[in-house]
Design a protein around this motif. Structure first.
Motif, PDB file in Angstrom:
ATOM      1  N   PHE A  63      -6.724  -2.394  18.494  1.00  0.00           N
ATOM      2  CA  PHE A  63      -6.471  -1.019  18.064  1.00  0.00           C
ATOM      3  C   PHE A  63      -5.397  -0.416  18.957  1.00  0.00           C
ATOM      4  CE2 PHE A  63      -7.447   3.534  18.582  1.00  0.00           C
ATOM      5  CZ  PHE A  63      -7.184   3.944  17.285  1.00  0.00           C
ATOM      6  N   TYR A  64      -4.375   0.181  18.344  1.00  0.00           N
ATOM      7  CA  TYR A  64      -3.253   0.740  19.101  1.00  0.00           C
ATOM      8  C   TYR A  64      -3.256   2.261  19.088  1.00  0.00           C
ATOM      9  CZ  TYR A  64       1.519   1.348  20.785  1.00  0.00           C
ATOM     10  OH  TYR A  64       2.618   1.713  21.512  1.00  0.00           O
ATOM     11  N   GLY A  65      -3.607   2.857  17.960  1.00  0.00           N
ATOM     12  CA  GLY A  65      -3.598   4.311  17.846  1.00  0.00           C
ATOM     13  C   GLY A  65      -3.654   4.720  16.389  1.00  0.00           C
ATOM     14  N   TYR A  66      -3.179   5.927  16.126  1.00  0.00           N
ATOM     15  CA  TYR A  66      -3.215   6.457  14.766  1.00  0.00           C
ATOM     16  C   TYR A  66      -1.813   6.776  14.281  1.00  0.00           C
ATOM     17  CZ  TYR A  66      -8.227   7.030  15.382  1.00  0.00           C
ATOM     18  OH  TYR A  66      -9.558   6.804  15.603  1.00  0.00           O
ATOM     19  N   LEU A  67      -1.588   6.533  13.009  1.00  0.00           N
ATOM     20  CA  LEU A  67      -0.397   7.003  12.320  1.00  0.00           C
ATOM     21  C   LEU A  67      -0.842   8.282  11.610  1.00  0.00           C
ATOM     22  CD1 LEU A  67       2.541   6.493  11.392  1.00  0.00           C
ATOM     23  CD2 LEU A  67       1.577   5.294   9.426  1.00  0.00           C
ATOM     24  N   HIS A  68      -0.297   9.414  12.023  1.00  0.00           N
ATOM     25  CA  HIS A  68      -0.772  10.701  11.536  1.00  0.00           C
ATOM     26  C   HIS A  68      -0.144  11.078  10.204  1.00  0.00           C
ATOM     27  CE1 HIS A  68      -3.067  11.560  15.106  1.00  0.00           C
ATOM     28  NE2 HIS A  68      -2.062  11.069  15.816  1.00  0.00           N
ATOM     29  N   LYS A  69      -0.863  11.886   9.476  1.00  0.00           N
ATOM     30  CA  LYS A  69      -0.418  12.382   8.179  1.00  0.00           C
ATOM     31  C   LYS A  69       0.970  13.014   8.314  1.00  0.00           C
ATOM     32  CE  LYS A  69      -1.818  15.577   4.558  1.00  0.00           C
ATOM     33  NZ  LYS A  69      -2.864  16.498   4.109  1.00  0.00           N
ATOM     34  N   GLY A  70       1.872  12.664   7.412  1.00  0.00           N
ATOM     35  CA  GLY A  70       3.226  13.208   7.427  1.00  0.00           C
ATOM     36  C   GLY A  70       4.223  12.378   8.224  1.00  0.00           C
ATOM     37  N   SER A  71       3.772  11.370   8.952  1.00  0.00           N
ATOM     38  CA  SER A  71       4.672  10.523   9.742  1.00  0.00           C
ATOM     39  C   SER A  71       5.488   9.602   8.831  1.00  0.00           C
ATOM     40  CB  SER A  71       3.885   9.657  10.719  1.00  0.00           C
ATOM     41  OG  SER A  71       3.164  10.455  11.612  1.00  0.00           O
ATOM     42  N   SER A  72       6.750   9.425   9.176  1.00  0.00           N
ATOM     43  CA  SER A  72       7.617   8.529   8.416  1.00  0.00           C
ATOM     44  C   SER A  72       7.790   7.223   9.167  1.00  0.00           C
ATOM     45  CB  SER A  72       8.992   9.160   8.196  1.00  0.00           C
ATOM     46  OG  SER A  72       8.862  10.304   7.386  1.00  0.00           O
ATOM     47  N   VAL A  73       7.625   6.124   8.458  1.00  0.00           N
ATOM     48  CA  VAL A  73       7.783   4.784   9.030  1.00  0.00           C
ATOM     49  C   VAL A  73       8.443   3.881   7.999  1.00  0.00           C
ATOM     50  CG1 VAL A  73       5.783   4.945  10.573  1.00  0.00           C
ATOM     51  CG2 VAL A  73       5.482   4.063   8.260  1.00  0.00           C
ATOM     52  N   LYS A  74       8.797   2.704   8.430  1.00  0.00           N
ATOM     53  CA  LYS A  74       9.227   1.646   7.517  1.00  0.00           C
ATOM     54  C   LYS A  74       8.029   0.722   7.340  1.00  0.00           C
ATOM     55  CE  LYS A  74      13.666   2.552   7.153  1.00  0.00           C
ATOM     56  NZ  LYS A  74      14.381   2.711   5.915  1.00  0.00           N
ATOM     57  N   ARG A  75       7.770   0.272   6.118  1.00  0.00           N
ATOM     58  CA  ARG A  75       6.644  -0.596   5.846  1.00  0.00           C
ATOM     59  C   ARG A  75       7.112  -1.836   5.097  1.00  0.00           C
ATOM     60  NH1 ARG A  75       5.617  -0.897   0.562  1.00  0.00           N
ATOM     61  NH2 ARG A  75       6.286   0.831  -0.719  1.00  0.00           N
ATOM     62  N   SER A  76       6.287  -2.875   5.110  1.00  0.00           N
ATOM     63  CA  SER A  76       6.604  -4.072   4.341  1.00  0.00           C
ATOM     64  C   SER A  76       6.488  -3.747   2.858  1.00  0.00           C
ATOM     65  CB  SER A  76       5.674  -5.230   4.732  1.00  0.00           C
ATOM     66  OG  SER A  76       4.324  -4.849   4.604  1.00  0.00           O
ATOM     67  N   SER A  77       7.196  -4.486   2.038  1.00  0.00           N
ATOM     68  CA  SER A  77       7.237  -4.174   0.615  1.00  0.00           C
ATOM     69  C   SER A  77       6.030  -4.684  -0.147  1.00  0.00           C
ATOM     70  CB  SER A  77       8.519  -4.738   0.000  1.00  0.00           C
ATOM     71  OG  SER A  77       8.590  -6.120   0.236  1.00  0.00           O
ATOM     72  N   TYR A  78       5.204  -5.487   0.472  1.00  0.00           N
ATOM     73  CA  TYR A  78       3.992  -5.975  -0.180  1.00  0.00           C
ATOM     74  C   TYR A  78       2.886  -6.140   0.854  1.00  0.00           C
ATOM     75  CZ  TYR A  78       5.952 -10.356   1.552  1.00  0.00           C
ATOM     76  OH  TYR A  78       6.486 -11.329   2.340  1.00  0.00           O
ATOM     77  N   LEU A  79       1.664  -6.219   0.371  1.00  0.00           N
ATOM     78  CA  LEU A  79       0.506  -6.387   1.236  1.00  0.00           C
ATOM     79  C   LEU A  79       0.586  -7.769   1.879  1.00  0.00           C
ATOM     80  CD1 LEU A  79      -2.154  -5.035   2.108  1.00  0.00           C
ATOM     81  CD2 LEU A  79      -3.244  -6.204   0.205  1.00  0.00           C
ATOM     82  N   MET A  80       0.580  -7.801   3.195  1.00  0.00           N
ATOM     83  CA  MET A  80       0.725  -9.060   3.916  1.00  0.00           C
ATOM     84  C   MET A  80      -0.600  -9.815   3.948  1.00  0.00           C
ATOM     85  SD  MET A  80       3.908  -8.856   4.877  1.00  0.00           S
ATOM     86  CE  MET A  80       4.123 -10.016   6.185  1.00  0.00           C
ATOM     87  N   SER A  81      -0.528 -11.108   4.116  1.00  0.00           N
ATOM     88  CA  SER A  81      -1.748 -11.913   4.204  1.00  0.00           C
ATOM     89  C   SER A  81      -2.523 -11.622   5.483  1.00  0.00           C
ATOM     90  CB  SER A  81      -1.398 -13.401   4.129  1.00  0.00           C
ATOM     91  OG  SER A  81      -0.562 -13.759   5.195  1.00  0.00           O
ATOM     92  N   THR A  82      -1.905 -10.911   6.414  1.00  0.00           N
ATOM     93  CA  THR A  82      -2.594 -10.529   7.644  1.00  0.00           C
ATOM     94  C   THR A  82      -3.578  -9.395   7.419  1.00  0.00           C
ATOM     95  OG1 THR A  82      -0.727  -9.106   8.179  1.00  0.00           O
ATOM     96  CG2 THR A  82      -0.763 -11.272   9.196  1.00  0.00           C
TER      97      THR A  82
END
Length: 111
Positions: A63-82
């Motif tokens: 566990f690293y922390g929380y991504l809060h509501k309204g935060s902008s990030v880059k995400r993978s384009s599909y659900l990863m097998s991880t």
């Protein structure tokens, strides 16, 4: 002559073994390269730091922390097998040779 041939064979074998050992580890940079779609969090979600193992089943999640509501990030384009989406964002959700960051599956982002 046999000693020289044996020594050369032994050294080349050690070189081959060391090359194969490093190549078998997964690379966090290649996972993070998948994170190229923009996303804005619609709710606060947990973020996990993943340390890559020799195989994908050996990946270690913490566990690293929380991504809060309204935060902008880059995400993978599909659900990863991880088990979720790989994310990256500036210096907080970085990636390197052995680590990347993951948000568990669920409806957490706007497109």
């Amino acid at each position: 002559m046999k000693k020289i041939l044996f020594g050369t064979t032994l050294l080349s074998g050690l070189f081959l073994f060391s090359s194969l050992a490093n190549a078998s580890y997964l690379n966090g940079n290649s996972y993070a390269a998948e994170a190229n779609k923009s996303a804005t969090a619609r709710k606060t979600v947990r973020v996990y730091k993943v340390t890559t193992g020799k195989y994908e089943a050996d990946n270690h999640f913490t566990f690293y922390g929380y991504l809060h509501k309204g935060s902008s990030v880059k995400r993978s384009s599909y659900l990863m097998s991880t088990g979720g989406w790989v994310i990256k964002s500036g210096h907080k959700y970085y990636h390197n040779k052995r680590t990347f960051f993951l948000v568990a599956k669920g409806n957490w982002y706007y497109k």
